[in-house]
Design a protein around this motif. Structure first.
Motif, PDB file in Angstrom:
ATOM      1  N   SER A  99       0.772  -1.186   0.057  1.00 24.19           N
ATOM      2  CA  SER A  99       0.106   0.062  -0.069  1.00 24.19           C
ATOM      3  C   SER A  99       0.756   1.299  -0.022  1.00 24.19           C
ATOM      4  N   LEU A 100       2.113   1.084   0.167  1.00 21.00           N
ATOM      5  CA  LEU A 100       3.016   2.195   0.246  1.00 21.00           C
ATOM      6  C   LEU A 100       3.393   2.721  -1.192  1.00 21.00           C
ATOM      7  N   VAL A 101       3.169   1.840  -2.268  1.00 22.46           N
ATOM      8  CA  VAL A 101       3.639   2.059  -3.730  1.00 22.46           C
ATOM      9  C   VAL A 101       3.183   3.402  -3.892  1.00 22.46           C
ATOM     10  N   ALA A 102       3.983   4.483  -4.356  1.00 16.97           N
ATOM     11  CA  ALA A 102       3.392   5.702  -4.818  1.00 16.97           C
ATOM     12  C   ALA A 102       4.276   6.537  -5.277  1.00 16.97           C
ATOM     13  N   ASP A 103       4.270   7.539  -6.010  1.00 18.42           N
ATOM     14  CA  ASP A 103       5.405   8.321  -6.490  1.00 18.42           C
ATOM     15  C   ASP A 103       4.898   9.734  -5.872  1.00 18.42           C
ATOM     16  N   VAL A 104       4.257   9.793  -4.661  1.00 19.83           N
ATOM     17  CA  VAL A 104       3.895  11.112  -3.916  1.00 19.83           C
ATOM     18  C   VAL A 104       3.886  10.434  -2.440  1.00 19.83           C
ATOM     19  N   PRO A 105       4.004  11.310  -1.281  1.00 19.37           N
ATOM     20  CA  PRO A 105       4.034  10.733   0.090  1.00 19.37           C
ATOM     21  C   PRO A 105       2.832  10.311   0.486  1.00 19.37           C
ATOM     22  N   VAL A 106       2.803   9.406   1.412  1.00 25.24           N
ATOM     23  CA  VAL A 106       1.949   8.593   2.004  1.00 25.24           C
ATOM     24  C   VAL A 106       1.490   8.905   3.406  1.00 25.24           C
ATOM     25  N   GLY A 107       0.575   9.271   3.871  1.00 23.07           N
ATOM     26  CA  GLY A 107       0.522   9.558   5.381  1.00 23.07           C
ATOM     27  C   GLY A 107      -0.496   8.476   5.637  1.00 23.07           C
ATOM     28  N   ALA A 108      -1.000   8.490   7.077  1.00 23.08           N
ATOM     29  CA  ALA A 108      -1.922   7.530   7.580  1.00 23.08           C
ATOM     30  C   ALA A 108      -2.931   8.391   8.599  1.00 23.08           C
ATOM     31  N   TYR A 109      -3.966   7.678   8.942  1.00 25.76           N
ATOM     32  CA  TYR A 109      -4.611   8.008  10.102  1.00 25.76           C
ATOM     33  C   TYR A 109      -4.416   7.171  11.230  1.00 25.76           C
ATOM     34  N   LEU A 110      -4.667   7.954  12.361  1.00 22.22           N
ATOM     35  CA  LEU A 110      -3.752   7.430  13.715  1.00 22.22           C
ATOM     36  C   LEU A 110      -4.886   7.711  14.656  1.00 22.22           C
ATOM     37  N   SER A 111      -5.746   6.775  15.090  1.00 23.73           N
ATOM     38  CA  SER A 111      -6.857   7.025  16.089  1.00 23.73           C
ATOM     39  C   SER A 111      -6.287   6.829  17.302  1.00 23.73           C
ATOM     40  N   GLY A 112      -5.235   5.952  17.527  1.00 22.39           N
ATOM     41  CA  GLY A 112      -4.780   5.424  18.741  1.00 22.39           C
ATOM     42  C   GLY A 112      -5.385   3.856  18.926  1.00 22.39           C
ATOM     43  N   GLY A 113      -6.145   3.561  18.416  1.00 23.77           N
ATOM     44  CA  GLY A 113      -6.634   1.988  18.180  1.00 23.77           C
ATOM     45  C   GLY A 113      -5.772   1.231  17.865  1.00 23.77           C
ATOM     46  N   VAL A 114      -6.207   0.001  17.871  1.00 26.11           N
ATOM     47  CA  VAL A 114      -5.235  -0.943  17.768  1.00 26.11           C
ATOM     48  C   VAL A 114      -4.828  -1.089  16.206  1.00 26.11           C
ATOM     49  N   ASP A 115      -6.069  -0.759  15.347  1.00 28.46           N
ATOM     50  CA  ASP A 115      -5.957  -0.973  13.856  1.00 28.46           C
ATOM     51  C   ASP A 115      -5.112  -0.079  13.355  1.00 28.46           C
ATOM     52  N   SER A 116      -5.303   1.233  13.337  1.00 26.95           N
ATOM     53  CA  SER A 116      -4.388   2.168  12.925  1.00 26.95           C
ATOM     54  C   SER A 116      -3.217   2.373  13.355  1.00 26.95           C
ATOM     55  N   SER A 117      -3.060   2.000  14.686  1.00 30.02           N
ATOM     56  CA  SER A 117      -1.621   2.136  15.324  1.00 30.02           C
ATOM     57  C   SER A 117      -0.654   0.840  14.634  1.00 30.02           C
ATOM     58  N   LEU A 118      -1.312  -0.330  14.365  1.00 32.51           N
ATOM     59  CA  LEU A 118      -0.462  -1.393  14.027  1.00 32.51           C
ATOM     60  C   LEU A 118      -0.102  -0.931  12.306  1.00 32.51           C
ATOM     61  N   VAL A 119      -1.043  -0.298  11.679  1.00 35.46           N
ATOM     62  CA  VAL A 119      -0.627   0.064  10.219  1.00 35.46           C
ATOM     63  C   VAL A 119       0.465   1.145  10.241  1.00 35.46           C
ATOM     64  N   VAL A 120       0.344   1.959  11.140  1.00 34.03           N
ATOM     65  CA  VAL A 120       1.443   3.118  11.451  1.00 34.03           C
ATOM     66  C   VAL A 120       2.703   2.304  11.617  1.00 34.03           C
ATOM     67  N   ALA A 121       2.860   1.629  12.664  1.00 37.58           N
ATOM     68  CA  ALA A 121       3.937   0.595  13.201  1.00 37.58           C
ATOM     69  C   ALA A 121       4.492  -0.147  12.013  1.00 37.58           C
ATOM     70  N   LEU A 122       3.726  -0.499  11.095  1.00 33.74           N
ATOM     71  CA  LEU A 122       4.450  -1.440   9.996  1.00 33.74           C
ATOM     72  C   LEU A 122       4.900  -0.470   8.851  1.00 33.74           C
ATOM     73  N   ALA A 123       3.965   0.405   8.586  1.00 37.61           N
ATOM     74  CA  ALA A 123       4.567   1.676   7.581  1.00 37.61           C
ATOM     75  C   ALA A 123       5.750   2.227   7.889  1.00 37.61           C
ATOM     76  N   GLU A 124       5.965   2.581   9.197  1.00 35.03           N
ATOM     77  CA  GLU A 124       7.298   3.398   9.665  1.00 35.03           C
ATOM     78  C   GLU A 124       8.370   2.178   9.709  1.00 35.03           C
ATOM     79  N   ALA A 125       8.103   0.721  10.006  1.00 34.01           N
ATOM     80  CA  ALA A 125       9.284  -0.007   9.549  1.00 34.01           C
ATOM     81  C   ALA A 125       9.457  -0.284   8.060  1.00 34.01           C
ATOM     82  N   ALA A 126       8.428  -0.152   7.480  1.00 36.60           N
ATOM     83  CA  ALA A 126       8.922  -0.367   5.987  1.00 36.60           C
ATOM     84  C   ALA A 126       9.663   0.966   5.205  1.00 36.60           C
ATOM     85  N   ARG A 127       9.452   2.060   5.912  1.00 38.65           N
ATOM     86  CA  ARG A 127       9.969   3.257   5.458  1.00 38.65           C
ATOM     87  C   ARG A 127      11.340   2.993   5.913  1.00 38.65           C
ATOM     88  N   ARG A 128      11.750   2.497   7.417  1.00 32.55           N
ATOM     89  CA  ARG A 128      13.197   2.467   7.589  1.00 32.55           C
ATOM     90  C   ARG A 128      13.894   1.664   6.778  1.00 32.55           C
TER      91      ARG A 128
END
Length: 618
Positions: A249-278
């Motif tokens: 889902s990070l495949v793009a030629d523009v910056p990708v952000g994320a919704y972050l409510s602090g719940g399990v679902d959005s927080s886990l997506v952010v965690a894995l997206a940050e790992a992919a960025r690194r």
């Protein structure tokens, strides 16, 4: 993300380009970066573009070199590079659009089965004189159509069809009951008579004579197809599946952000997206966005801030207030093409507006609850069968009496009790119903009962999940996500709905979804590997809006004026005494009727916007 539109005449007359341009103007918010049209006699395709991949290339509509095949495509194909490498096609562009065109030209519409991503497209084969409308497996992206004896008209949004159809479109009164039961109308129907949705995972094939065939190209795994795995193995499989989905889902030629409510679902997506960025060597922080409502009952700021700090995101907080509802409800009803079904819709739109100032694409946690048994109702899926041991009349009378006696604050228990009043054949679908069948009878003055759908399943939890995936998710939540984000020209991507992860989820034993009374057990065990326990183990809040207090305060007068005032659209369809009693019960604190009031108000706003011609302007 983009918008598609088109007209295919069956009488051989050429398509009127101005009709096509009018449709594209209505869809301009879906594609502010570029637009194009292609008209060849009785076939006309249009396209508006939000550039995400191959920013300077891939103009649409796109045709094969010889001109036999024509495509208008909305979406993103995350595995397009892999498909290019395996194809013998001589590609002229660098994006995913030509990959879709080449694949469908070679394999027909079932070539969609090769795509990983979210998509809705129209394809015309001039050799066979057939038009295909195709929608992604989960229904992330929309596609609507109208067919009569003269023509096929299709578009990403209903309002574009109305530009051409005009007075031919009427309210489908039979679907009003469907809306009252589910806050949405299930595919292929809509509230507009004659206008249909392409169902998720389906192909609509239209011949040159106007014959229509609708068929699936993908389905959920069979209930008998169950993985033989231990709970620990299930956790490993889900972690790997979600990691792969987030990476894609990070495949793009523009910056990708994320919704972050602090719940399990959005927080886990952010965690894995940050790992992919690194792993990719990026030093740019992910932009994240959360909504706040100024109500401590629904305040998740502590958790979204914690997760943001943990992963170093560039976090943005958006305050949602009652005046935002008054100021944007009608406008967003126009974008929605349907009643704004969820109170959170308007908050999601405000969040999208803020996000679009920073990015063109955001990730969301949509779909997790349906896949992994996350809603509180999944705890009680098996218990409902016990109610059938009681005589139907005794069960219904007892459940109604108990539901009326419950205090206003026991909302979840009221939902469960009200579901027990329904018939066994529809009970699993009634958990999210704002109105039960007997309440709809009182409102509409009819006793019509919809036909129950037959869904293969292996146990009550599996059945509930399959029903939610087929109806609640695409027809309500995903429609909301698409319209409220595209109103701000923002692309929404839900990694949980990667079809590979979906197939895995519906092959898992139900015992790893609801385990010892804990919902979404397997996903929470994945989350423990990436998030603090205080985030994983906190009670589910959901994307809640404090409408109960707003409908007794700032929005009370608005609700009463619209639903019981002169010229009310709802009053023309329903018993006004029943509507007034509902408003009175809520205002006096006897019952918490926020969802039912919202459901009726949204129908009112929609009716005025599309049929009465009365712009509310609140």
């Amino acid at each position: 993300m983009c918008g598609v539109a088109g007209i295919r005449r069956f009488d051989g007359r050429p398509v009127d380009e101005e009709d096509l341009r009018a449709m594209m103007r209505v869809l301009a918010h879906r594609g502010p970066d570029d637009q194009g049209l292609a008209v060849r006699g009785p076939v006309g395709f249009g396209h508006v573009r939000l550039s995400i991949i191959d920013l300077a290339g891939s103009p649409q509509p796109m045709a094969t070199p010889g001109g036999r095949h024509l495509l208008s495509f909305n979406g993103e194909i995350f595995n397009y590079r892999d498909l290019r490498r395996r194809s013998e096609h001589d590609f002229r562009t660098d994006g995913d659009t030509e990959v879709v065109l080449a694949t469908v030209a070679r394999r027909g519409p079932r070539g969609a089965g090769e795509f990983v991503g979210q998509f809705a497209f129209a394809h015309h084969d001039f050799g066979t004189d057939r038009t295909w409308l195709v929608r992604d497996r989960a229904g992330v992206l929309p596609l609507y159509y109208y067919v009569d004896g003269e023509r096929l008209v299709f578009a990403s949004e209903i309002k574009a069809l109305l530009e051409v159809l005009g007075d031919k479109v009427r309210l489908d009164r039979d679907q009003v009951r469907s809306y009252l039961r589910a806050r949405a109308v299930h595919a292929p129907a809509t509230l507009f008579a004659g206008i249909a949705k392409v169902p998720p995972g389906h192909v609509v094939e239209v011949s040159g004579r106007g014959e229509v065939v609708v068929a699936p190209y993908w389905q959920l795994p069979s209930p008998e197809d169950v993985l033989d795995c231990t709970p620990a193995e299930a956790v490993d499989l889900v972690e790997e599946g979600l990691r792969s989905a987030v990476d894609a889902s990070l495949v793009a030629d523009v910056p990708v952000g994320a919704y972050l409510s602090g719940g399990v679902d959005s927080s886990l997506v952010v965690a894995l997206a940050e790992a992919a960025r690194r792993r990719a060597g990026s030093n740019e922080p992910i932009a994240t966005f959360s909504a706040e409502f100024g109500d401590p009952r629904f305040d998740e700021t502590e958790y979204s801030t914690l997760v943001s700090q943990m992963f170093g995101t560039d976090h943005h907080r958006v305050l949602i207030q009652p005046e935002d509802f008054r100021g944007s409800w009608e406008h967003l009803t126009w974008h929605r093409d349907a009643p704004v079904s969820e109170p959170a819709d308007i908050a999601v739109a405000q969040l999208a507006t803020a996000a679009r100032q920073q990015v063109k694409v955001v990730l969301s946690g949509e779909g997790s609850d349906e896949l992994f048994g996350g809603y509180p109702k999944y705890r009680y899926a098996g218990a409902t069968a016990l109610a059938d041991r009681l005589p139907a009349r005794a069960r219904t009378i007892g459940a109604r009496a108990l539901e009326r006696a419950l205090p206003a604050g026991r909302g979840k228990l009221r939902i469960a009790v009200r579901a027990l009043t329904g018939e066994p054949r529809t009970r699993m679908e009634d958990w999210f119903a704002p109105f039960t069948d007997y309440e709809i009878d009182a409102l509409l003055g009819t006793s019509h009962r919809p036909a129950a759908r037959t869904v293969g399943h292996r146990d009550p939890i599996d059945l509930m999940g399959r029903l939610d995936f087929d109806t609640w998710l695409p027809d309500n939540l995903l429609e909301r996500g698409d319209r409220m984000s595209m109103a701000s020209s923002l692309e929404l991507r839900p990694p949980f709905l990667d079809h590979r992860l979906v197939e895995l989820a519906y092959r898992l034993p139900s015992a790893v979804k609801v385990r010892q009374g804990q919902t979404k057990w397997v996903l929470k065990e994945v989350a423990r590997r990436h998030l603090p326990g205080r985030v994983v183990d906190r009670p589910k809040v959901g994307f809640r809006v404090p409408l109960d207090t707003w409908f007794r305060g700032e929005l009370q007068e608005l609700a009463r004026d619209l639903l019981s005032g002169s010229g009310s659209f709802v009053e023309s369809l329903m018993d006004p005494a029943v509507v007034t009693a509902l408003l009175d019960d809520h205002a006096r604190g006897r019952r918490d009727e926020e969802i039912r009031i919202w459901t009726l108000l949204s129908l009112e706003m929609w009716g005025r916007r599309f049929f009465v011609g009365q712009h509310v302007g609140v």
